[in-house]
Design a protein around this motif. Structure first.
Motif, PDB file in Angstrom:
ATOM      1  N   ALA A 132       1.102  -1.448   0.114  1.00 48.54           N
ATOM      2  CA  ALA A 132      -0.353   0.315  -0.356  1.00 48.54           C
ATOM      3  C   ALA A 132       0.789   1.043   0.017  1.00 48.54           C
ATOM      4  CB  ALA A 132      -0.773  -0.054   1.117  1.00 48.54           C
ATOM      5  N   GLN A 133       0.540   2.491  -0.780  1.00 43.17           N
ATOM      6  CA  GLN A 133       0.712   3.563  -0.684  1.00 43.17           C
ATOM      7  C   GLN A 133      -0.033   4.672   0.507  1.00 43.17           C
ATOM      8  OE1 GLN A 133      -0.226   6.383  -4.508  1.00 43.17           O
ATOM      9  NE2 GLN A 133       1.570   5.061  -5.522  1.00 43.17           N
ATOM     10  N   TYR A 134       1.295   4.993   1.363  1.00 42.29           N
ATOM     11  CA  TYR A 134       1.252   6.042   2.609  1.00 42.29           C
ATOM     12  C   TYR A 134       1.165   7.133   2.467  1.00 42.29           C
ATOM     13  CZ  TYR A 134       6.334   5.279   3.813  1.00 42.29           C
ATOM     14  OH  TYR A 134       7.297   5.309   4.599  1.00 42.29           O
ATOM     15  N   LYS A 135       1.255   7.149   1.488  1.00 41.38           N
ATOM     16  CA  LYS A 135       1.803   9.008   1.208  1.00 41.38           C
ATOM     17  C   LYS A 135       0.693   9.818   2.059  1.00 41.38           C
ATOM     18  CE  LYS A 135       3.363  12.257  -1.943  1.00 41.38           C
ATOM     19  NZ  LYS A 135       3.946  12.641  -3.717  1.00 41.38           N
ATOM     20  N   GLY A 136       1.561  10.913   2.679  1.00 42.64           N
ATOM     21  CA  GLY A 136       0.667  11.255   3.735  1.00 42.64           C
ATOM     22  C   GLY A 136       0.253  11.101   4.886  1.00 42.64           C
ATOM     23  N   LEU A 137       0.092  10.079   5.583  1.00 39.03           N
ATOM     24  CA  LEU A 137      -0.156   9.910   6.703  1.00 39.03           C
ATOM     25  C   LEU A 137       1.174  10.108   7.661  1.00 39.03           C
ATOM     26  CD1 LEU A 137      -1.070   5.942   6.310  1.00 39.03           C
ATOM     27  CD2 LEU A 137      -2.879   7.355   6.521  1.00 39.03           C
ATOM     28  N   THR A 138       0.083  10.743   8.742  1.00 38.35           N
ATOM     29  CA  THR A 138       1.442  10.815   9.892  1.00 38.35           C
ATOM     30  C   THR A 138       1.786  10.006  10.609  1.00 38.35           C
ATOM     31  OG1 THR A 138      -0.485  10.589  11.763  1.00 38.35           O
ATOM     32  CG2 THR A 138       0.405  12.928  10.221  1.00 38.35           C
ATOM     33  N   VAL A 139       2.772   9.898  11.186  1.00 34.45           N
ATOM     34  CA  VAL A 139       3.567   9.310  12.331  1.00 34.45           C
ATOM     35  C   VAL A 139       2.672   8.256  12.944  1.00 34.45           C
ATOM     36  CG1 VAL A 139       5.577   8.527  13.981  1.00 34.45           C
ATOM     37  CG2 VAL A 139       5.791  10.467  12.578  1.00 34.45           C
ATOM     38  N   ALA A 176      -5.718   8.955   2.591  1.00 40.36           N
ATOM     39  CA  ALA A 176      -3.908   8.787   2.358  1.00 40.36           C
ATOM     40  C   ALA A 176      -3.361   7.595   1.877  1.00 40.36           C
ATOM     41  CB  ALA A 176      -3.151   9.320   3.380  1.00 40.36           C
ATOM     42  N   LEU A 177      -4.113   6.324   2.468  1.00 38.86           N
ATOM     43  CA  LEU A 177      -3.490   4.818   2.601  1.00 38.86           C
ATOM     44  C   LEU A 177      -4.268   4.240   1.320  1.00 38.86           C
ATOM     45  CD1 LEU A 177      -1.685   3.015   3.871  1.00 38.86           C
ATOM     46  CD2 LEU A 177      -4.088   1.214   5.015  1.00 38.86           C
ATOM     47  N   LYS A 178      -3.619   3.802   0.622  1.00 45.60           N
ATOM     48  CA  LYS A 178      -4.098   3.375  -0.821  1.00 45.60           C
ATOM     49  C   LYS A 178      -3.354   1.692  -0.755  1.00 45.60           C
ATOM     50  CE  LYS A 178      -4.823   7.430  -3.129  1.00 45.60           C
ATOM     51  NZ  LYS A 178      -4.867   8.242  -1.896  1.00 45.60           N
ATOM     52  N   LEU A 179      -4.429   0.497  -0.918  1.00 47.47           N
ATOM     53  CA  LEU A 179      -4.287  -0.305  -1.760  1.00 47.47           C
ATOM     54  C   LEU A 179      -2.880  -0.462  -2.893  1.00 47.47           C
ATOM     55  CD1 LEU A 179      -6.497  -2.264   0.422  1.00 47.47           C
ATOM     56  CD2 LEU A 179      -4.565  -2.131   1.058  1.00 47.47           C
ATOM     57  N   ILE A 180      -2.141  -0.726  -3.969  1.00 46.66           N
ATOM     58  CA  ILE A 180      -1.950  -1.207  -4.418  1.00 46.66           C
ATOM     59  C   ILE A 180      -2.249  -2.430  -4.816  1.00 46.66           C
ATOM     60  CG2 ILE A 180       0.111  -1.020  -6.151  1.00 46.66           C
ATOM     61  CD1 ILE A 180      -0.897   1.761  -4.812  1.00 46.66           C
ATOM     62  N   ALA A 181      -1.154  -3.774  -4.401  1.00 48.42           N
ATOM     63  CA  ALA A 181      -0.757  -5.138  -5.277  1.00 48.42           C
ATOM     64  C   ALA A 181      -0.639  -6.101  -3.695  1.00 48.42           C
ATOM     65  CB  ALA A 181      -0.057  -5.049  -5.597  1.00 48.42           C
ATOM     66  N   GLY A 182      -0.566  -7.594  -3.889  1.00 47.07           N
ATOM     67  CA  GLY A 182       0.017  -8.161  -3.355  1.00 47.07           C
ATOM     68  C   GLY A 182       0.642  -9.039  -3.852  1.00 47.07           C
ATOM     69  N   TYR A 183       1.107  -9.997  -3.077  1.00 44.21           N
ATOM     70  CA  TYR A 183       1.937 -10.922  -3.699  1.00 44.21           C
ATOM     71  C   TYR A 183       1.305 -11.824  -2.371  1.00 44.21           C
ATOM     72  CZ  TYR A 183       5.271  -8.155  -5.945  1.00 44.21           C
ATOM     73  OH  TYR A 183       5.226  -6.658  -6.555  1.00 44.21           O
ATOM     74  N   ASN A 184       0.603 -13.958  -3.169  1.00 41.02           N
ATOM     75  CA  ASN A 184       0.161 -14.500  -2.463  1.00 41.02           C
ATOM     76  C   ASN A 184       1.661 -16.039  -1.601  1.00 41.02           C
ATOM     77  OD1 ASN A 184       1.225 -16.478  -4.572  1.00 41.02           O
ATOM     78  ND2 ASN A 184      -0.962 -15.892  -4.621  1.00 41.02           N
ATOM     79  N   GLY A 185       1.429 -16.474  -1.180  1.00 43.65           N
ATOM     80  CA  GLY A 185       2.169 -17.707  -0.958  1.00 43.65           C
ATOM     81  C   GLY A 185       2.761 -18.161  -2.044  1.00 43.65           C
ATOM     82  N   THR A 186       2.367 -18.433  -3.009  1.00 45.85           N
ATOM     83  CA  THR A 186       3.098 -18.642  -4.287  1.00 45.85           C
ATOM     84  C   THR A 186       4.289 -18.162  -5.392  1.00 45.85           C
ATOM     85  OG1 THR A 186       1.490 -18.631  -5.682  1.00 45.85           O
ATOM     86  CG2 THR A 186       1.609 -20.789  -4.582  1.00 45.85           C
ATOM     87  N   GLY A 187       4.027 -16.537  -5.228  1.00 44.37           N
ATOM     88  CA  GLY A 187       4.556 -15.794  -5.120  1.00 44.37           C
ATOM     89  C   GLY A 187       4.000 -14.422  -6.330  1.00 44.37           C
ATOM     90  N   GLU A 221      -4.735  -4.573  -7.179  1.00 42.77           N
ATOM     91  CA  GLU A 221      -5.572  -4.232  -6.821  1.00 42.77           C
ATOM     92  C   GLU A 221      -7.363  -4.780  -6.018  1.00 42.77           C
ATOM     93  OE1 GLU A 221      -7.666   1.142  -5.799  1.00 42.77           O
ATOM     94  OE2 GLU A 221      -5.902   0.635  -7.801  1.00 42.77           O
ATOM     95  N   GLU A 222      -7.919  -4.729  -7.420  1.00 41.07           N
ATOM     96  CA  GLU A 222      -8.894  -5.065  -7.414  1.00 41.07           C
ATOM     97  C   GLU A 222      -9.414  -6.837  -5.823  1.00 41.07           C
ATOM     98  OE1 GLU A 222     -11.887  -3.235  -7.615  1.00 41.07           O
ATOM     99  OE2 GLU A 222     -10.744  -2.080  -7.931  1.00 41.07           O
ATOM    100  N   ASP A 223      -8.070  -7.455  -6.888  1.00 42.63           N
ATOM    101  CA  ASP A 223      -7.996  -9.138  -5.834  1.00 42.63           C
ATOM    102  C   ASP A 223      -7.738  -8.495  -4.368  1.00 42.63           C
ATOM    103  OD1 ASP A 223      -8.213  -9.877  -8.302  1.00 42.63           O
ATOM    104  OD2 ASP A 223      -5.867  -9.917  -8.622  1.00 42.63           O
ATOM    105  N   ILE A 224      -6.881  -7.641  -3.945  1.00 38.47           N
ATOM    106  CA  ILE A 224      -6.638  -7.720  -3.093  1.00 38.47           C
ATOM    107  C   ILE A 224      -8.234  -7.150  -1.896  1.00 38.47           C
ATOM    108  CG2 ILE A 224      -5.053  -5.731  -0.739  1.00 38.47           C
ATOM    109  CD1 ILE A 224      -3.832  -8.693  -2.139  1.00 38.47           C
ATOM    110  N   LYS A 225      -8.383  -6.828  -2.400  1.00 40.72           N
ATOM    111  CA  LYS A 225      -9.806  -5.870  -2.358  1.00 40.72           C
ATOM    112  C   LYS A 225     -10.896  -6.881  -1.800  1.00 40.72           C
ATOM    113  CE  LYS A 225      -9.413  -0.689  -3.656  1.00 40.72           C
ATOM    114  NZ  LYS A 225      -9.527   0.050  -4.309  1.00 40.72           N
ATOM    115  N   LEU A 244       5.882  -1.622  -7.481  1.00 41.82           N
ATOM    116  CA  LEU A 244       7.255  -1.703  -6.105  1.00 41.82           C
ATOM    117  C   LEU A 244       7.533  -0.137  -6.730  1.00 41.82           C
ATOM    118  CD1 LEU A 244       8.319  -5.078  -5.320  1.00 41.82           C
ATOM    119  CD2 LEU A 244       6.503  -4.076  -4.357  1.00 41.82           C
ATOM    120  N   LYS A 245       6.650   1.464  -6.501  1.00 43.62           N
ATOM    121  CA  LYS A 245       7.166   2.457  -6.805  1.00 43.62           C
ATOM    122  C   LYS A 245       6.703   3.832  -5.916  1.00 43.62           C
ATOM    123  CE  LYS A 245       8.003   1.657 -11.689  1.00 43.62           C
ATOM    124  NZ  LYS A 245       7.164   1.541 -12.569  1.00 43.62           N
TER     125      LYS A 245
END
Length: 177
Positions: free
Chosen positions: A28-35, A107-118, A123-127, A78-79
């Motif tokens: 997930a992108q976290y740009k804009g989140l506070t500490v 500010a948090l946006k789901l981008i992608a994911g990797y399952n156990g097989t690599g 984004e839609e799959d993760i959601k 991964l950018k």
């Protein structure tokens, strides 16, 4: 301040261990989140058995290259500023934790994911994974499904006994009057 080679190598080793054991890694992108918000996210993740890491994307790419199942994985997403949520015990918990937090923090946006097989998940799959019930919820549904016919059967058997008792009570009252 530049990170030394030794620190980078230890971070890559941690990432390799995390990815090797992970059943799902959500990105997930976290740009804009506070500490403070990130600390809240980490606390919620810890309670769900999810590990959150914020590391350089290049180090993640190097780590993925060291793991056989991730060597051919799509790394094009991964950018930017990314955080990685993974779990070694639950296949959907990382997606659920991030999706729940994203509902409250735009500010948090789901981008992608990797399952156990690599395999990379979009984004839609993760959601979609985030909307699945947890293991405990599924266990509860299973127990309820198994128990429903049994409780219905018990009620049917009890109904006959109840009917006999009602007839006997009515006879007893009729004899008393």
């Amino acid at each position: 301040m530049a990170i030394t080679r030794q620190i980078k190598e230890s971070q890559v080793a941690e990432i390799v261990e995390m990815l090797s054991n992970a059943k799902l890694t959500a990105v997930a992108q976290y740009k804009g989140l506070t500490v403070k918000e990130l600390q809240t996210l980490r606390r919620a993740a810890r309670e769900s058995g999810v590990t959150i890491k914020v590391v350089k994307n290049r180090l993640v790419q190097v780590a993925m290259g060291q793991i056989e199942r991730y060597k051919d994985a799509d790394k094009s997403v991964l950018k930017a500023q990314l955080l990685y949520a993974s779990s070694d015990s639950d296949e959907v918990a990382p997606a659920q934790v991030l999706a729940k937090f994203a509902k409250e923090h735009e500010a948090l946006k789901l981008i992608a994911g990797y399952n156990g097989t690599g395999e990379m998940l979009g984004e839609e799959d993760i959601k979609a994974l985030a909307n699945l019930p947890t293991k405990d919820q599924l266990r509860g549904i299973l127990v309820g499904t198994i128990g429903a016919p049994l409780s219905g059967f018990v009620n049917v058997l009890a109904g006959n006994v109840r009917g006999v008792l009602n007839v006997l009570n009515a006879r007893a009252e009729a004899l008393e009057n």
